[in-house]
Scaffold this motif. Structure first.
Motif, PDB file in Angstrom:
ATOM      1  N   ARG A 194       0.799  -1.214   0.000  1.00 58.65           N
ATOM      2  CA  ARG A 194       0.000   0.000   0.000  1.00 58.65           C
ATOM      3  C   ARG A 194       0.839   1.274   0.000  1.00 58.65           C
ATOM      4  N   PRO A 195       2.032   1.285   0.594  1.00 58.76           N
ATOM      5  CA  PRO A 195       2.839   2.512   0.553  1.00 58.76           C
ATOM      6  C   PRO A 195       3.386   2.848  -0.834  1.00 58.76           C
ATOM      7  N   LEU A 196       3.231   1.947  -1.798  1.00 57.08           N
ATOM      8  CA  LEU A 196       3.808   2.130  -3.132  1.00 57.08           C
ATOM      9  C   LEU A 196       2.856   2.854  -4.075  1.00 57.08           C
ATOM     10  N   GLU A 197       3.407   3.797  -4.825  1.00 58.79           N
ATOM     11  CA  GLU A 197       2.728   4.368  -5.985  1.00 58.79           C
ATOM     12  C   GLU A 197       3.639   4.149  -7.182  1.00 58.79           C
ATOM     13  N   VAL A 198       3.143   3.480  -8.195  1.00 53.89           N
ATOM     14  CA  VAL A 198       3.953   3.132  -9.363  1.00 53.89           C
ATOM     15  C   VAL A 198       3.485   3.937 -10.566  1.00 53.89           C
ATOM     16  N   ILE A 199       4.441   4.576 -11.217  1.00 51.32           N
ATOM     17  CA  ILE A 199       4.159   5.361 -12.418  1.00 51.32           C
ATOM     18  C   ILE A 199       4.966   4.755 -13.570  1.00 51.32           C
ATOM     19  N   ALA A 200       4.310   4.478 -14.673  1.00 49.75           N
ATOM     20  CA  ALA A 200       4.980   3.935 -15.857  1.00 49.75           C
ATOM     21  C   ALA A 200       4.243   4.407 -17.099  1.00 49.75           C
ATOM     22  N   LYS A 201       4.891   4.290 -18.231  1.00 45.61           N
ATOM     23  CA  LYS A 201       4.323   4.783 -19.489  1.00 45.61           C
ATOM     24  C   LYS A 201       4.120   3.630 -20.456  1.00 45.61           C
ATOM     25  N   PRO A 202       2.920   3.470 -21.008  1.00 45.69           N
ATOM     26  CA  PRO A 202       2.701   2.435 -22.030  1.00 45.69           C
ATOM     27  C   PRO A 202       3.608   2.675 -23.237  1.00 45.69           C
TER      28      PRO A 202
ATOM     29  N   THR B  11       6.681   1.543 -23.365  1.00 46.94           N
ATOM     30  CA  THR B  11       8.077   1.418 -22.949  1.00 46.94           C
ATOM     31  C   THR B  11       8.390  -0.049 -22.679  1.00 46.94           C
ATOM     32  N   VAL B  12       9.671  -0.348 -22.486  1.00 48.86           N
ATOM     33  CA  VAL B  12      10.088  -1.732 -22.291  1.00 48.86           C
ATOM     34  C   VAL B  12       9.534  -2.297 -20.985  1.00 48.86           C
ATOM     35  N   VAL B  13       9.202  -1.436 -20.022  1.00 54.28           N
ATOM     36  CA  VAL B  13       8.648  -1.924 -18.761  1.00 54.28           C
ATOM     37  C   VAL B  13       7.139  -2.103 -18.813  1.00 54.28           C
ATOM     38  N   TRP B  14       6.501  -1.556 -19.846  1.00 51.09           N
ATOM     39  CA  TRP B  14       5.042  -1.690 -20.000  1.00 51.09           C
ATOM     40  C   TRP B  14       4.732  -1.656 -21.494  1.00 51.09           C
ATOM     41  N   ALA B  15       5.020  -2.756 -22.154  1.00 48.95           N
ATOM     42  CA  ALA B  15       4.877  -2.816 -23.607  1.00 48.95           C
ATOM     43  C   ALA B  15       3.404  -2.872 -23.999  1.00 48.95           C
ATOM     44  N   ASN B  16       3.125  -2.371 -25.182  1.00 47.20           N
ATOM     45  CA  ASN B  16       1.769  -2.428 -25.707  1.00 47.20           C
ATOM     46  C   ASN B  16       1.369  -3.876 -25.998  1.00 47.20           C
ATOM     47  N   GLU B  17       0.090  -4.118 -26.031  1.00 51.95           N
ATOM     48  CA  GLU B  17      -0.411  -5.464 -26.290  1.00 51.95           C
ATOM     49  C   GLU B  17       0.107  -5.982 -27.629  1.00 51.95           C
ATOM     50  N   GLY B  18       0.557  -7.231 -27.617  1.00 49.02           N
ATOM     51  CA  GLY B  18       1.102  -7.849 -28.824  1.00 49.02           C
ATOM     52  C   GLY B  18       2.610  -7.891 -28.862  1.00 49.02           C
ATOM     53  N   ALA B  19       3.269  -7.108 -28.015  1.00 54.68           N
ATOM     54  CA  ALA B  19       4.731  -7.128 -27.976  1.00 54.68           C
ATOM     55  C   ALA B  19       5.221  -8.419 -27.316  1.00 54.68           C
ATOM     56  N   PRO B  20       6.354  -8.978 -27.764  1.00 52.84           N
ATOM     57  CA  PRO B  20       6.867 -10.216 -27.165  1.00 52.84           C
ATOM     58  C   PRO B  20       7.383  -9.980 -25.747  1.00 52.84           C
ATOM     59  N   VAL B  21       6.991 -10.836 -24.805  1.00 53.59           N
ATOM     60  CA  VAL B  21       7.364 -10.674 -23.398  1.00 53.59           C
ATOM     61  C   VAL B  21       7.855 -11.989 -22.788  1.00 53.59           C
ATOM     62  N   THR B  22       8.319 -12.923 -23.615  1.00 53.63           N
ATOM     63  CA  THR B  22       8.643 -14.274 -23.152  1.00 53.63           C
ATOM     64  C   THR B  22       9.626 -14.293 -21.985  1.00 53.63           C
ATOM     65  N   LEU B  23      10.643 -13.463 -22.028  1.00 53.41           N
ATOM     66  CA  LEU B  23      11.710 -13.500 -21.022  1.00 53.41           C
ATOM     67  C   LEU B  23      11.471 -12.502 -19.889  1.00 53.41           C
TER      68      LEU B  23
END
Length: 352
Positions: A126-134, A136-148
């Motif tokens: 609960r103390p965490l607030e996470v900010i990320a941008k679609p 990017t490599v940390v939050w890839a758009n749907e369809g991007a390969p994420v196997t590893l």
């Protein structure tokens, strides 16, 4: 995972049947609130400020090199805001992360920095607030390969956050783990015509130290602490420690228990003449385990491919190749950030 979820469901229903749903809900909230209080009590002791950390992947196996994950962590009171939006754009290869995997990696990073006896549940984070941008490599758009993703870039998300927070909580941070690097060779055995596949799974190098100690006992492996089927060199050290032997003079008494087992030469096709195929997956040929608090980075991997009288060739982390009369020779340097990577004047390693 599915089985454990079913077991949890049965036990939750049993509690509700025994105590009623109202009491069960109150008990659940009490557990979550307790975990939150414990986590906030730890974070509140850290120094307030804005901290930055970065971790870099070798490449994506296609066109991108130096794929960076950047974390800006703002600590205020007992709250943490982790901003990953400045990370590299999503890539062609399979090292992108999905949104759930990114959130999990952030949770793992915090888990390593709080008390180990604190329960890991929704209240803990609960103390965490996470900010990320679609995108990017940390939050890839749907369809991007994420196997590893659970290994890379999951490990690098953890690394960037812990590197950022190390100055705020130096007594809790630990140096980095070497990157996972797997090699697989397939082909046909000319002696019997049978197909084979050979995996080098012992491709997890050493791990960094913390003030609690070095290696596996000091903190576990960053991106796969819960259940490693194929362990790292640090796990090997724990399983096969140095043991005294009464059959040799005292000054020669210490030796590794693992050396008592006969060594077997792998069947690597060294004398075969058939066609071979090889692929690799992982990272760490250019970037080793990260050092923190003034410690040096660990050395990167170095695997060499040997084939007959041809010139030896260094293996990349993400490639597919075929060769006649293929043979391998792993000359992987120990990519441990070790004790010296966290503090230059740290005590010597345990277990040899």
């Amino acid at each position: 995972m599915i089985g454990s979820a079913h077991v949890g469901e049965r036990r939750l229903l049993a509690l509700a049947a025994e105590f009623g749903w109202a009491t069960t809900h109150q008990a659940i909230e009490a557990v979550l609130d307790g975990a939150e209080r414990q986590t906030r009590a730890v974070i509140a002791q850290w120094k307030d400020g804005v901290y930055k950390g970065e971790a870099v992947l070798d490449d994506d196996g296609h066109k991108f090199k130096d794929v960076y994950i950047r974390a800006t962590v703002t600590k205020k009171g007992s709250d943490l805001k982790i901003d990953l939006s400045d990370s590299h754009e999503q890539v062609v290869g399979f090292i992108n992360s999905s949104f759930p995997n990114m959130q999990s990696a952030v949770a793992v990073a915090l888990s390593y920095l709080i008390d180990p006896h604190t329960p890991k549940n929704d209240g803990t984070f609960r103390p965490l607030e996470v900010i990320a941008k679609p995108g990017t490599v940390v939050w890839a758009n749907e369809g991007a390969p994420v196997t590893l993703a659970t290994n890379h870039c999951g490990q690098e998300i953890i690394e960037a956050i812990i590197t950022a927070l190390a100055p705020a909580c130096p007594d809790r941070a630990m140096a980095g783990w070497g990157r996972r690097f797997r090699i697989a060779i397939s082909g046909k055995d000319p002696r019997n015509g049978r197909k084979f596949i050979w995996h080098l799974f012992q491709a997890r190098p050493g791990g960094g130290a913390s003030p609690a100690g070095d290696g596996w006992p000091g903190g576990g492996e960053w991106q796969a602490a819960g259940g490693i089927k194929f362990g790292s060199l640090e796990v090997t050290e724990v399983r096969f420690p140095s043991l005294p032997s009464p059959r040799v003079p005292r000054r020669f008494r210490w030796r590794r228990a693992i050396s008592r087992r006969p060594r077997r030469r792998p069947r690597d096709g060294r004398r075969d003449r058939g066609e071979r195929a090889r692929n690799t997956a992982g990272d760490g040929v250019r970037y080793g385990a990260c050092g923190i608090l003034g410690g040096a980075d660990g050395k990167p991997h170095r695997y060499v491919l040997r084939s007959g009288n041809r010139r030896p060739r260094t293996v990349k982390t993400k490639e597919i190749a075929s060769s006649s009369a293929l043979a391998t020779s792993s000359t992987c340097s120990r990519a441990a950030a070790a004790v010296g990577a966290i503090r230059p004047n740290a005590p010597p390693r345990h277990g040899g």
